[in-house]
Design an enzyme around this catalytic site. Structure first.
Site, PDB file in Angstrom:
ATOM      1  N   HIS A  56      30.328  35.643  27.195  1.00 44.03           N
ATOM      2  CA  HIS A  56      31.274  35.643  28.319  1.00 44.03           C
ATOM      3  C   HIS A  56      30.634  36.204  29.581  1.00 44.03           C
ATOM      4  O   HIS A  56      30.200  37.352  29.617  1.00 44.03           O
ATOM      5  CB  HIS A  56      32.508  36.480  27.973  1.00 44.03           C
ATOM      6  CG  HIS A  56      33.656  36.274  28.908  1.00 44.03           C
ATOM      7  ND1 HIS A  56      34.622  35.323  28.696  1.00 44.03           N
ATOM      8  CD2 HIS A  56      33.996  36.893  30.064  1.00 44.03           C
ATOM      9  CE1 HIS A  56      35.512  35.365  29.670  1.00 44.03           C
ATOM     10  NE2 HIS A  56      35.143  36.317  30.520  1.00 44.03           N
ATOM     11  N   ASP A  58      31.461  36.047  33.940  1.00 42.76           N
ATOM     12  CA  ASP A  58      32.421  35.623  34.954  1.00 42.76           C
ATOM     13  C   ASP A  58      31.781  35.251  36.284  1.00 42.76           C
ATOM     14  O   ASP A  58      32.466  35.236  37.321  1.00 42.76           O
ATOM     15  CB  ASP A  58      33.456  36.726  35.183  1.00 42.76           C
ATOM     16  CG  ASP A  58      34.571  36.696  34.150  1.00 42.76           C
ATOM     17  OD1 ASP A  58      35.255  35.664  34.071  1.00 42.76           O
ATOM     18  OD2 ASP A  58      34.757  37.687  33.424  1.00 42.76           O
ATOM     19  N   GLU A 160      39.271  30.937  29.701  1.00 42.73           N
ATOM     20  CA  GLU A 160      39.784  32.267  29.379  1.00 42.73           C
ATOM     21  C   GLU A 160      41.295  32.324  29.582  1.00 42.73           C
ATOM     22  O   GLU A 160      41.789  32.645  30.647  1.00 42.73           O
ATOM     23  CB  GLU A 160      39.098  33.331  30.239  1.00 42.73           C
ATOM     24  CG  GLU A 160      39.451  34.739  29.804  1.00 42.73           C
ATOM     25  CD  GLU A 160      38.686  35.807  30.565  1.00 42.73           C
ATOM     26  OE1 GLU A 160      38.642  36.941  30.083  1.00 42.73           O
ATOM     27  OE2 GLU A 160      38.137  35.492  31.641  1.00 42.73           O
ATOM     28  N   HIS A 187      45.385  35.478  27.946  1.00 46.26           N
ATOM     29  CA  HIS A 187      44.680  36.441  28.774  1.00 46.26           C
ATOM     30  C   HIS A 187      45.544  37.698  28.794  1.00 46.26           C
ATOM     31  O   HIS A 187      45.930  38.188  27.732  1.00 46.26           O
ATOM     32  CB  HIS A 187      44.386  35.881  30.164  1.00 46.26           C
ATOM     33  CG  HIS A 187      43.457  36.752  30.947  1.00 46.26           C
ATOM     34  ND1 HIS A 187      43.832  37.383  32.100  1.00 46.26           N
ATOM     35  CD2 HIS A 187      42.174  37.129  30.704  1.00 46.26           C
ATOM     36  CE1 HIS A 187      42.821  38.120  32.543  1.00 46.26           C
ATOM     37  NE2 HIS A 187      41.797  37.981  31.711  1.00 46.26           N
ATOM     38  N   HIS A 228      41.498  39.272  23.916  1.00 41.86           N
ATOM     39  CA  HIS A 228      42.709  39.421  24.746  1.00 41.86           C
ATOM     40  C   HIS A 228      44.011  39.282  23.974  1.00 41.86           C
ATOM     41  O   HIS A 228      45.075  39.579  24.535  1.00 41.86           O
ATOM     42  CB  HIS A 228      42.720  38.442  25.924  1.00 41.86           C
ATOM     43  CG  HIS A 228      41.877  38.854  27.082  1.00 41.86           C
ATOM     44  ND1 HIS A 228      42.213  39.903  27.905  1.00 41.86           N
ATOM     45  CD2 HIS A 228      40.709  38.360  27.563  1.00 41.86           C
ATOM     46  CE1 HIS A 228      41.286  40.028  28.845  1.00 41.86           C
ATOM     47  NE2 HIS A 228      40.355  39.117  28.654  1.00 41.86           N
ATOM     48  N   HIS A 249      34.490  38.343  23.811  1.00 41.96           N
ATOM     49  CA  HIS A 249      34.112  39.557  24.537  1.00 41.96           C
ATOM     50  C   HIS A 249      35.086  40.691  24.186  1.00 41.96           C
ATOM     51  O   HIS A 249      35.923  41.076  24.974  1.00 41.96           O
ATOM     52  CB  HIS A 249      34.019  39.314  26.041  1.00 41.96           C
ATOM     53  CG  HIS A 249      35.262  38.783  26.711  1.00 41.96           C
ATOM     54  ND1 HIS A 249      35.910  37.652  26.296  1.00 41.96           N
ATOM     55  CD2 HIS A 249      35.960  39.235  27.792  1.00 41.96           C
ATOM     56  CE1 HIS A 249      36.958  37.428  27.080  1.00 41.96           C
ATOM     57  NE2 HIS A 249      37.008  38.384  27.993  1.00 41.96           N
ATOM     58  N   ASP A 356      30.663  40.258  29.405  1.00 42.51           N
ATOM     59  CA  ASP A 356      31.688  40.272  30.455  1.00 42.51           C
ATOM     60  C   ASP A 356      31.082  40.592  31.820  1.00 42.51           C
ATOM     61  O   ASP A 356      31.789  41.042  32.730  1.00 42.51           O
ATOM     62  CB  ASP A 356      32.806  41.269  30.136  1.00 42.51           C
ATOM     63  CG  ASP A 356      34.166  40.832  30.664  1.00 42.51           C
ATOM     64  OD1 ASP A 356      34.233  39.812  31.377  1.00 42.51           O
ATOM     65  OD2 ASP A 356      35.158  41.529  30.386  1.00 42.51           O
TER      66      ASP A 356
END
Length: 414
Positions: A56, A58, A160, A187, A228, A249, A356
């Site tokens: 993961h 971003d 995500e 999420h 999540h 993650h 992350d």
């Protein structure tokens, strides 16, 4: 901490952007710094042999915020404000990266979730095309191996949050056609069909439609991602899935009691399932004090937003809240503690890496950016892990899971 656009401040808070690194002059006893890890030739050589796969990153959202057209940002150059750029990816010997097609959970309420997700997939695909000497889109496990042999970074797409499909299996199927190879079921907010770890439950796991989503992901060959989601959703997904699943993650709840982390009873079920938990690097998820400080942030953010509808007032209140809830930074040792705990509970075949990066406001010491993966390799060597085991942790386990997911999809379609 880098600044976020006002429109998404609340949702990014739910991603843990509210956290700040604590003053390390006098850290709590449980997080006092251990001796820094010193790299050796053995670790660097092992890093060359590995296919390092991160679950993961971003960066696509950072690019969207900063310059969606790639006019201002050159990833071939150092970008100090980011955790990720090409020189540091090369230095860290990253072999494959799941780039997150993240959009805020609030887009579901606005009716823009599908459109915004498509735009994020477009960002990723254009990023890959913009740097053809470095990136190549991967759709299968064999693609990862082939692309890495060419000296490039295999680039995969992960969505995500199930809000991105807007309750439509047709949208899910089209995301797969566009190259999406995992979807996180939720999420920060609970959906009508799946409960989040950081919101009130509706289904006590998955609804009937949530079960359909998992089965359709199995049929497609898309990895089911339980980061999540609530423990009840984790367990429900494990009961329904016919293929191994992942937590792209997430870290170990036993070491840091944040609801985003995976409890031991779920880790044992992941082992039976053959899945993999990819450890998150965020200090608020890996240090005990950080988890305590940040686990109430989701509700706090909602309350502050309701109390301060004016964005400037909200940001000021948010800043004050973060000062009162500092997060110790931890270190590469802390991350490897989580890796080691998952190994002890689930097994060596069931752990991986899900940093992350560029989705977190603070990082552990010696894991400041994507160049730092060799420090994990070194610390694993220091703790006595074999070359074979380290290769599994760095990426081999995820490759195995992908191959099995692809195989299950073929079996279902017969």
């Amino acid at each position: 901490m880098y600044q976020k656009s006002a429109a998404v401040a609340l949702t990014l808070l739910a991603l843990s952007f509210v956290a700040v690194a604590a003053d390390d002059k006098d850290p709590p006893k449980s997080t006092k710094a251990r001796e820094p890890v010193k790299l050796t030739d053995a670790a660097l050589q092992l890093q060359k042999e590995a296919i390092v796969i991160d679950g993961h990153n971003d960066l696509p959202w950072r690019l969207r915020e900063t310059d969606n057209e790639f006019r201002k940002i050159d990833l071939n150059k150092s970008i100090p404000d980011f955790h990720t750029d090409i020189p540091r990816l090369v230095k860290g010997r990253v072999g494959a990266q799941f780039w997150s097609a993240y959009v805020p959970a609030e887009t579901r309420k606005k009716g823009t979730a599908v459109r915004d997700t498509l735009e994020q997939i477009d960002v990723i695909r254009r990023m890959v095309k913009a740097y053809p000497d470095t990136f190549e889109l991967a759709l299968t496990a064999d693609d990862i191996v082939r692309i890495r042999k060419k000296g490039k970074i295999a680039s995969l797409i992960g969505v995500e949050g199930g809000h991105s499909i807007d309750d439509s299996l047709g949208v899910l199927r089209m995301l797969y056609e566009l190259g999406v190879r995992y979807m996180t079921l939720t999420h920060s907010e609970t959906l009508d069909w799946a409960d989040s770890a950081t919101d009130k439950p509706k289904s006590n796991g998955l609804s009937d439609f949530g079960e359909q989503v998992v089965r359709e992901m199995n049929r497609l060959g898309m990895l089911v991602d339980i980061s999540h989601v609530s423990p009840a959703t984790m367990k429900h997904a494990l009961r329904v899935t016919k293929a191994p699943l992942i937590a792209s993650h997430s870290s170990a709840f036993a070491l840091a009691e944040h609801p985003r982390n995976v409890p031991d009873d779920v880790l044992k079920e992941v082992a039976k399932n053959g899945g993999v938990v990819m450890v998150n690097f965020f200090p608020g998820f890996i240090t005990p004090e950080g988890a305590r400080a940040s686990r109430d942030m989701f509700q706090a953010a909602r309350e502050l937003k309701a109390k301060y509808p004016d964005e400037k007032e909200f940001q000021a209140a948010l800043k004050e809240w973060t000062k009162e809830h500092p997060v110790p930074s931890g270190s590469v040792h802390t991350v490897v503690d989580h890796i080691e705990h998952i190994i002890k509970v689930a097994g060596i075949d069931n752990v991986g890496l899900g940093s992350d990066y560029d989705g977190i406001p603070s990082v552990p010491k010696q894991l400041e950016d994507v160049s730092c993966y060799p420090y994990i390799t070194q610390e694993l060597l220091n703790r006595g892990y074999s070359k074979e085991d380290i290769l599994k942790i760095l990426g081999g386990n995820l490759l195995r899971v992908m191959r099995r997911v692809e195989e299950v999809a073929r079996e279902i379609k017969k």
